[in-house]
Design a protein around this motif. Structure first.
Motif, PDB file in Angstrom:
ATOM      1  N   GLY A 156       0.788  -1.309   0.042  1.00  0.00           N
ATOM      2  CA  GLY A 156      -0.181  -0.071  -0.033  1.00  0.00           C
ATOM      3  C   GLY A 156       0.814   1.423   0.219  1.00  0.00           C
ATOM      4  O   GLY A 156       0.291   2.158  -0.531  1.00  0.00           O
ATOM      5  N   THR A 157       2.121   1.298   0.486  1.00  0.00           N
ATOM      6  CA  THR A 157       2.805   2.328   0.683  1.00  0.00           C
ATOM      7  C   THR A 157       3.947   2.349  -0.431  1.00  0.00           C
ATOM      8  O   THR A 157       4.339   3.617  -0.907  1.00  0.00           O
ATOM      9  CB  THR A 157       3.449   2.590   2.186  1.00  0.00           C
ATOM     10  N   ALA A 158       4.564   1.361  -0.770  1.00  0.00           N
ATOM     11  CA  ALA A 158       5.434   1.261  -1.884  1.00  0.00           C
ATOM     12  C   ALA A 158       5.162   0.241  -3.023  1.00  0.00           C
ATOM     13  O   ALA A 158       6.009  -0.826  -3.037  1.00  0.00           O
ATOM     14  CB  ALA A 158       6.772   1.440  -1.306  1.00  0.00           C
ATOM     15  N   PRO A 159       4.116   0.379  -3.654  1.00  0.00           N
ATOM     16  CA  PRO A 159       3.623  -1.007  -4.723  1.00  0.00           C
ATOM     17  C   PRO A 159       4.617  -0.921  -5.785  1.00  0.00           C
ATOM     18  O   PRO A 159       4.934  -2.076  -6.069  1.00  0.00           O
ATOM     19  CB  PRO A 159       2.262  -0.231  -5.274  1.00  0.00           C
ATOM     20  N   LEU A 160       5.255   0.039  -6.151  1.00  0.00           N
ATOM     21  CA  LEU A 160       6.351  -0.154  -7.218  1.00  0.00           C
ATOM     22  C   LEU A 160       7.604  -0.744  -6.742  1.00  0.00           C
ATOM     23  O   LEU A 160       8.477  -1.429  -7.764  1.00  0.00           O
ATOM     24  CB  LEU A 160       6.695   1.093  -7.946  1.00  0.00           C
ATOM     25  N   LEU A 161       7.858  -0.804  -5.298  1.00  0.00           N
ATOM     26  CA  LEU A 161       9.160  -1.316  -4.949  1.00  0.00           C
ATOM     27  C   LEU A 161       8.651  -2.652  -4.560  1.00  0.00           C
ATOM     28  O   LEU A 161       9.454  -3.776  -4.913  1.00  0.00           O
ATOM     29  CB  LEU A 161       9.679  -0.711  -3.911  1.00  0.00           C
ATOM     30  N   VAL A 162       7.832  -2.976  -3.943  1.00  0.00           N
ATOM     31  CA  VAL A 162       7.475  -4.269  -3.317  1.00  0.00           C
ATOM     32  C   VAL A 162       6.745  -5.136  -4.415  1.00  0.00           C
ATOM     33  O   VAL A 162       6.744  -6.282  -4.090  1.00  0.00           O
ATOM     34  CB  VAL A 162       6.425  -4.202  -2.041  1.00  0.00           C
ATOM     35  N   GLY A 163       5.807  -4.685  -5.123  1.00  0.00           N
ATOM     36  CA  GLY A 163       5.227  -5.490  -6.176  1.00  0.00           C
ATOM     37  C   GLY A 163       5.929  -6.442  -6.933  1.00  0.00           C
ATOM     38  O   GLY A 163       5.660  -7.513  -6.858  1.00  0.00           O
ATOM     39  N   ALA A 190      17.866  -6.326  -6.936  1.00  0.00           N
ATOM     40  CA  ALA A 190      17.779  -5.502  -8.189  1.00  0.00           C
ATOM     41  C   ALA A 190      17.206  -4.045  -7.839  1.00  0.00           C
ATOM     42  O   ALA A 190      17.454  -3.162  -8.258  1.00  0.00           O
ATOM     43  CB  ALA A 190      17.327  -6.391  -9.300  1.00  0.00           C
ATOM     44  N   VAL A 191      16.120  -4.187  -7.399  1.00  0.00           N
ATOM     45  CA  VAL A 191      15.317  -3.000  -7.052  1.00  0.00           C
ATOM     46  C   VAL A 191      16.205  -2.250  -6.027  1.00  0.00           C
ATOM     47  O   VAL A 191      16.163  -0.783  -6.312  1.00  0.00           O
ATOM     48  CB  VAL A 191      14.195  -3.307  -6.206  1.00  0.00           C
ATOM     49  N   ILE A 192      16.960  -2.749  -5.266  1.00  0.00           N
ATOM     50  CA  ILE A 192      17.804  -1.795  -4.430  1.00  0.00           C
ATOM     51  C   ILE A 192      18.957  -1.320  -5.176  1.00  0.00           C
ATOM     52  O   ILE A 192      19.172   0.039  -4.879  1.00  0.00           O
ATOM     53  CB  ILE A 192      18.734  -2.871  -2.976  1.00  0.00           C
ATOM     54  N   GLY A 193      19.376  -1.931  -6.044  1.00  0.00           N
ATOM     55  CA  GLY A 193      20.500  -1.429  -6.815  1.00  0.00           C
ATOM     56  C   GLY A 193      19.955  -0.220  -7.773  1.00  0.00           C
ATOM     57  O   GLY A 193      20.780   0.780  -7.888  1.00  0.00           O
ATOM     58  N   GLY A 331      10.921  -0.520   4.086  1.00  0.00           N
ATOM     59  CA  GLY A 331       9.614  -1.323   4.067  1.00  0.00           C
ATOM     60  C   GLY A 331      10.182  -2.704   3.052  1.00  0.00           C
ATOM     61  O   GLY A 331       9.477  -3.686   2.868  1.00  0.00           O
ATOM     62  N   LEU A 332      11.161  -2.424   2.261  1.00  0.00           N
ATOM     63  CA  LEU A 332      11.601  -3.773   1.203  1.00  0.00           C
ATOM     64  C   LEU A 332      11.976  -4.829   1.980  1.00  0.00           C
ATOM     65  O   LEU A 332      11.568  -5.940   1.659  1.00  0.00           O
ATOM     66  CB  LEU A 332      12.548  -3.208   0.161  1.00  0.00           C
ATOM     67  N   LEU A 333      12.958  -4.563   2.819  1.00  0.00           N
ATOM     68  CA  LEU A 333      13.621  -5.617   3.640  1.00  0.00           C
ATOM     69  C   LEU A 333      12.641  -6.598   4.454  1.00  0.00           C
ATOM     70  O   LEU A 333      12.432  -7.672   4.595  1.00  0.00           O
ATOM     71  CB  LEU A 333      14.772  -5.313   4.487  1.00  0.00           C
ATOM     72  N   GLU A 334      11.542  -5.793   5.049  1.00  0.00           N
ATOM     73  CA  GLU A 334      10.638  -6.543   5.730  1.00  0.00           C
ATOM     74  C   GLU A 334       9.754  -7.206   4.965  1.00  0.00           C
ATOM     75  O   GLU A 334       9.244  -8.298   5.345  1.00  0.00           O
ATOM     76  CB  GLU A 334       9.942  -5.380   6.657  1.00  0.00           C
ATOM     77  N   ALA A 335       9.566  -6.554   3.703  1.00  0.00           N
ATOM     78  CA  ALA A 335       8.569  -7.375   2.745  1.00  0.00           C
ATOM     79  C   ALA A 335       9.031  -8.848   2.491  1.00  0.00           C
ATOM     80  O   ALA A 335       8.529  -9.910   2.400  1.00  0.00           O
ATOM     81  CB  ALA A 335       8.439  -6.608   1.524  1.00  0.00           C
ATOM     82  N   VAL A 336      10.327  -8.786   2.153  1.00  0.00           N
ATOM     83  CA  VAL A 336      11.296  -9.923   1.741  1.00  0.00           C
ATOM     84  C   VAL A 336      11.054 -11.061   2.861  1.00  0.00           C
ATOM     85  O   VAL A 336      10.915 -12.024   2.768  1.00  0.00           O
ATOM     86  CB  VAL A 336      12.694  -9.800   1.545  1.00  0.00           C
TER      87      VAL A 336
END
Length: 414
Positions: A156-163, A190-193, A331-336
């Motif tokens: 909901g907060t970062a759909p383009l990153l987590v999607g 890759a997203v982080i890069g 939020g990206l690390l928590e999603a993984v």
């Protein structure tokens, strides 16, 4: 002298080293990449800095990698070890204890002592066996719930990153389940890069070099009761006992005493450097014990041995991984980490609710653990298990009730 397992059902046949080498490398890659994000989240939640978390990841990988080499060679069985992923999830939900990071390190050391004593004192193992499985699994499910909600909140907060991460995980879960989380991690990196490139973020070279960082342990009653005890119970109930069952399903008898002594001593050795707990592998154990590791069961120990070597190689890259994920978007690390734990959550809920008479105590345990309740400086996991056991005892039918239930009219004989 090492003794061969009693599971060989046909004469040994000569075969190449290709299958055990491939199985061992895959075991290490899957075991490491599928849950290291959970470990980092847990260590940082209880107060570790980035360098301390990197040290903890390195200490864990070195200790259980070396222990795998010894156990697999000595027993000639495919015994594999891992860090306590459910234990790391427990740390993530517990948050910082009174006394901060040194007190958490003291709790890790105490966990190692308890695991060691479990191997040396059979009575402690029997005592652990008396904890109701449903309640232990319900506590684990409650601990995992907040972490497993993270991917959906981040959508909901970062759909383009987590999607893209979630989509990759879902596709691989259908096509190649064992690679679902590692594949999601690759997409996340890759997203982080891309994120680092767009923002021009610089990663210092010295932060990419692995190093151990000493922390003098501190001890407190709150950390011992609220962190060490639940961490020990979760590690035993969700890792060591299932690990024995996985090996048994392939016809191997786990060398219990030596495994507990090695994992307890390894946990103690790595505690001051930030390692929370090591234990028998559960999910990844099947990769080294199955037919993929070779047709002859008596030679599958080689796959476990290779996995130990591969873990020692992966340890070299631990600091670089920590540095890269530390620069990740929020939020990206928590999603993984949440995606990595969904399967464990589903299994814990299923086990907790499997028996009808255990469901009410299990639900109370689950909800208390998920609530994040803290009382007297002691976290929710301890109170959840304590209250669950109390409710179970109160709801257990007494002798009069059991007698009344058994004294009803009998059906007439046909």
């Amino acid at each position: 002298m090492p003794s061969a397992p009693s599971v060989i059902q046909h004469p040994p046949r000569r075969e190449g080293l290709g299958p055990p080498i491939a199985a061992g490398v895959v075991t290490a890659l899957v075991g490491f990449t599928s849950s290291f994000a959970v470990v980092l989240a847990g260590l940082q939640s209880v107060g570790a800095t980035q360098s301390q978390a990197a040290s903890g990841l390195l200490a864990l990988t070195l200790t259980f990698g070396a222990a795998i080499l010894w156990l697999s060679w000595r027993s000639k069985m495919p015994v594999t070890l891992a860090w306590s992923t459910p234990g790391a999830a427990l740390l993530a939900s517990a948050g910082m204890v009174d006394g901060g990071w040194p007190a958490a390190v003291g709790a890790f050391l105490l966990v190692g002592v308890l695991i060691l004593l479990t191997g040396l004192l059979p009575v402690l193992g029997r005592l652990m066996g008396r904890i109701p499985t449903a309640l232990a699994q319900a506590m684990l499910a409650g601990v995992l719930l907040p972490l497993c909600l993270a991917p959906f909140k981040s959508l909901g907060t970062a759909p383009l990153l987590v999607g893209p991460v979630a989509l990759c995980w879902l596709v691989l879960l259908k096509l190649a389940p064992r690679w679902a989380v590692p594949g999601a991690l690759v997409v996340a990196l890759a997203v982080i890069g891309i994120h680092l490139g767009v923002n021009g973020t610089y990663l210092p070279a010295d932060a990419l070099v692995p190093r151990l960082e000493w922390t003098t342990p501190a001890f407190s009653v709150e950390a011992a009761v609220g962190l060490a005890l639940p961490l020990f119970i979760v590690t035993m109930a969700s890792q060591n006992i299932p690990g024995v069952a996985v090996l048994k399903s392939f016809g191997f008898t786990t060398p219990w005493r030596s495994s507990m002594v090695m994992t307890g001593a390894g946990t103690m050795a790595g505690a001051a450097f930030g390692g929370h707990a090591i234990n028998l592998a559960a999910l990844s154990a099947a990769l080294a014990a199955g037919e993929e590791a070779g047709r002859n069961p008596g030679q599958r120990w080689r796959a476990a041995f290779v996995s130990g070597l591969a873990y020692l190689v992966l340890a070299v890259f631990s600091a670089a991984l920590v540095t890269v994920v530390a620069a990740a978007p929020p939020g990206l690390l928590e999603a993984v980490a949440g995606l990595a734990l969904l399967g464990t959550l589903a299994a814990a809920i299923s086990s907790a609710l499997a028996e009808a008479e255990e469901r009410v105590p299990a639900c109370i345990t689950f909800l208390l653990a998920a609530s994040g309740l803290s009382f007297g400086g002691i976290g929710a996991a301890f109170w959840a298990l304590t209250c669950g056991i109390l409710v179970r005892w109160l709801l257990k039918p007494g002798p009069l009730v059991r007698k009344a239930r058994g004294s009803g009219p009998r059906a007439p004989r046909q």
